[in-house]
Enzyme design. Structure first.
Site, mmCIF file in Angstrom:
data_model
loop_
_atom_site.group_PDB
_atom_site.id
_atom_site.type_symbol
_atom_site.label_atom_id
_atom_site.label_comp_id
_atom_site.label_asym_id
_atom_site.label_seq_id
_atom_site.Cartn_x
_atom_site.Cartn_y
_atom_site.Cartn_z
ATOM 1 C CD GLN A 1 -3.526 53.481 64.250
ATOM 2 O OE1 GLN A 1 -3.355 54.633 63.858
ATOM 3 N NE2 GLN A 1 -2.552 52.776 64.797
ATOM 4 C CG ASP B 1 0.625 55.431 57.873
ATOM 5 O OD1 ASP B 1 1.224 56.144 58.698
ATOM 6 O OD2 ASP B 1 -0.466 54.877 58.104
ATOM 7 C CE LYS C 1 -0.995 57.853 64.273
ATOM 8 N NZ LYS C 1 -1.118 56.508 63.677
#
Ligand code: NDP
Length: 308
Positions: free
Chosen positions: A98, A121, A54
């Protein structure tokens, strides 16, 4: 029977990333550089690979990024303090925490502490609610990527029967809402659904987000339909390999070389009946990072009241 069309996630992800890079250049003229902060706690090997990729993609597209790596002994309070600092930072538009987090950290509390404006997200209840009521928001990356996949592949959604297997907050529920917004007639199935094939056989668009290798078999598929296979399951035994890929020499080469291969939630034999399908790997997967980049730019614009 015609040969099914393979929906190439890598090609579509490349297209989306090129568009994001162009937007980043346009924003640079106004002195804006969208920024993503990734928080990676501890040393979970799979998470390390995801997060690094990412961050690397941010660099490729011209976004600012930083990687914060607290130790796996961090407490919920310390994580909340970190999130508060990131919420306040002017150079950060997107915050990515994460998952999974260590057991002692209250993940739910933490995800709700991320400012909805920076929740790239799309997990925060405010974004979930906004998506549900059709307001501008940040949608979860994998489902948003699946809609892009359908649209960019010219697959009609409006009026189609869409059947989603799985009702997780990350995939099943949000893709159902996004398909509904595109005017599909949506049915959500799950582990308590009675007679699953009676639903799936009626699906013009079938989404499999179950987490069980090869669960969707040919008799569950409507011939000519579109299948989006979200599942990522690693198989490591010869017996499993033969169950899904017997006679597939290309797969066998990879399997022998690496000792494992990936299979989705759809049995490869079931794909043969489809009109179009996303392969595993190389289907839905690559779109997730592309949409994360797109969401970061979107967050940068929304936060500044710029036109999307
Ligand atoms: P979850 O485990 O959170 O959810 C699985 C869902 O499948 C649940 O709703 C469950 O029902 C349902 N289910 C389980 N067994 C059955 C069954 N026998 N019949 C019908 N439904 C069933 O998984 P996720 O949604 O997080 O992920 C699903 C898959 O997608 C995984 O393989 C994951 O690795 C992959 N994934 C891929 C991503 C990508 O980028 N490509 C991103 C995210 C996930 P119930 O609610 O009743 O328990």
């Amino acid at each position: 029977m015609t040969t099914p069309r393979i929906l190439d996630g890598n090609a579509i992800a490349t297209q989306i990333k090129a568009e994001v890079a162009a937007e980043v250049k346009e924003l640079a003229v106004q002195g804006i550089r969208p920024g993503l902060s990734a928080v990676l706690v501890g040393h979970v090997p799979a998470s390390e690979i995801y997060v690094r990729s990412k961050v690397r993609t941010c660099e490729e597209l011209g976004l600012y990024s930083d990687l914060i790596t607290p130790p796996d002994t961090i407490t919920t309070e310390e994580m909340l303090e970190l999130v508060a600092q990131l919420n306040a930072r002017e150079d950060i538009d997107g915050i990515l925490i994460q998952l999974p987090l260590p057991k002692q950290v209250n993940a739910k509390l933490l995800l709700e502490a991320v400012s909805p404006a920076k929740d790239v997200d799309g997990f925060h209840p405010v974004n979930v609610g906004r998506i549900q009521s059709g307001q501008p928001a940040l949608a979860p990356c994998t489902p948003a990527g699946m809609i892009e996949m359908l649209k960019r592949s010219g697959i009609p959604i409006a009026g189609q029967n869409a059947v989603v297997i799985g009702r997780s907050d990350i995939v099943g529920k949000p893709i159902s809402i996004l398909l509904l917004q595109q005017n599909a007639t949506v049915t959500i199935c799950h582990s308590k659904t009675r007679d699953l094939p009676s639903f799936t056989r009626n699906a013009d668009i079938l989404v499999a987000a179950i987490g069980r290798p090869g669960y969707v078999t040919p008799e569950m598929v409507k011939p000519g339909s579109t299948i989006l296979d979200v599942g990522i399951n690693r198989i490591t035994t010869r017996e499993d390999f033969d169950k899904y890929f017997a006679g597939n020499t290309r797969r066998e080469e990879t399997f022998l070389l690496k000792g494992s291969t990936l299979v989705g939630d759809v049995h490869p034999e079931a794909f043969k009946l489809a009109g179009a399908y996303t392969p595993v790997p190389g289907g839905v997967g690559p779109l997730t990072i592309a949409m994360l980049m797109s969401n970061t730019v979107r967050a940068a614009k929304l936060r500044r009241g710029l036109t999307l």
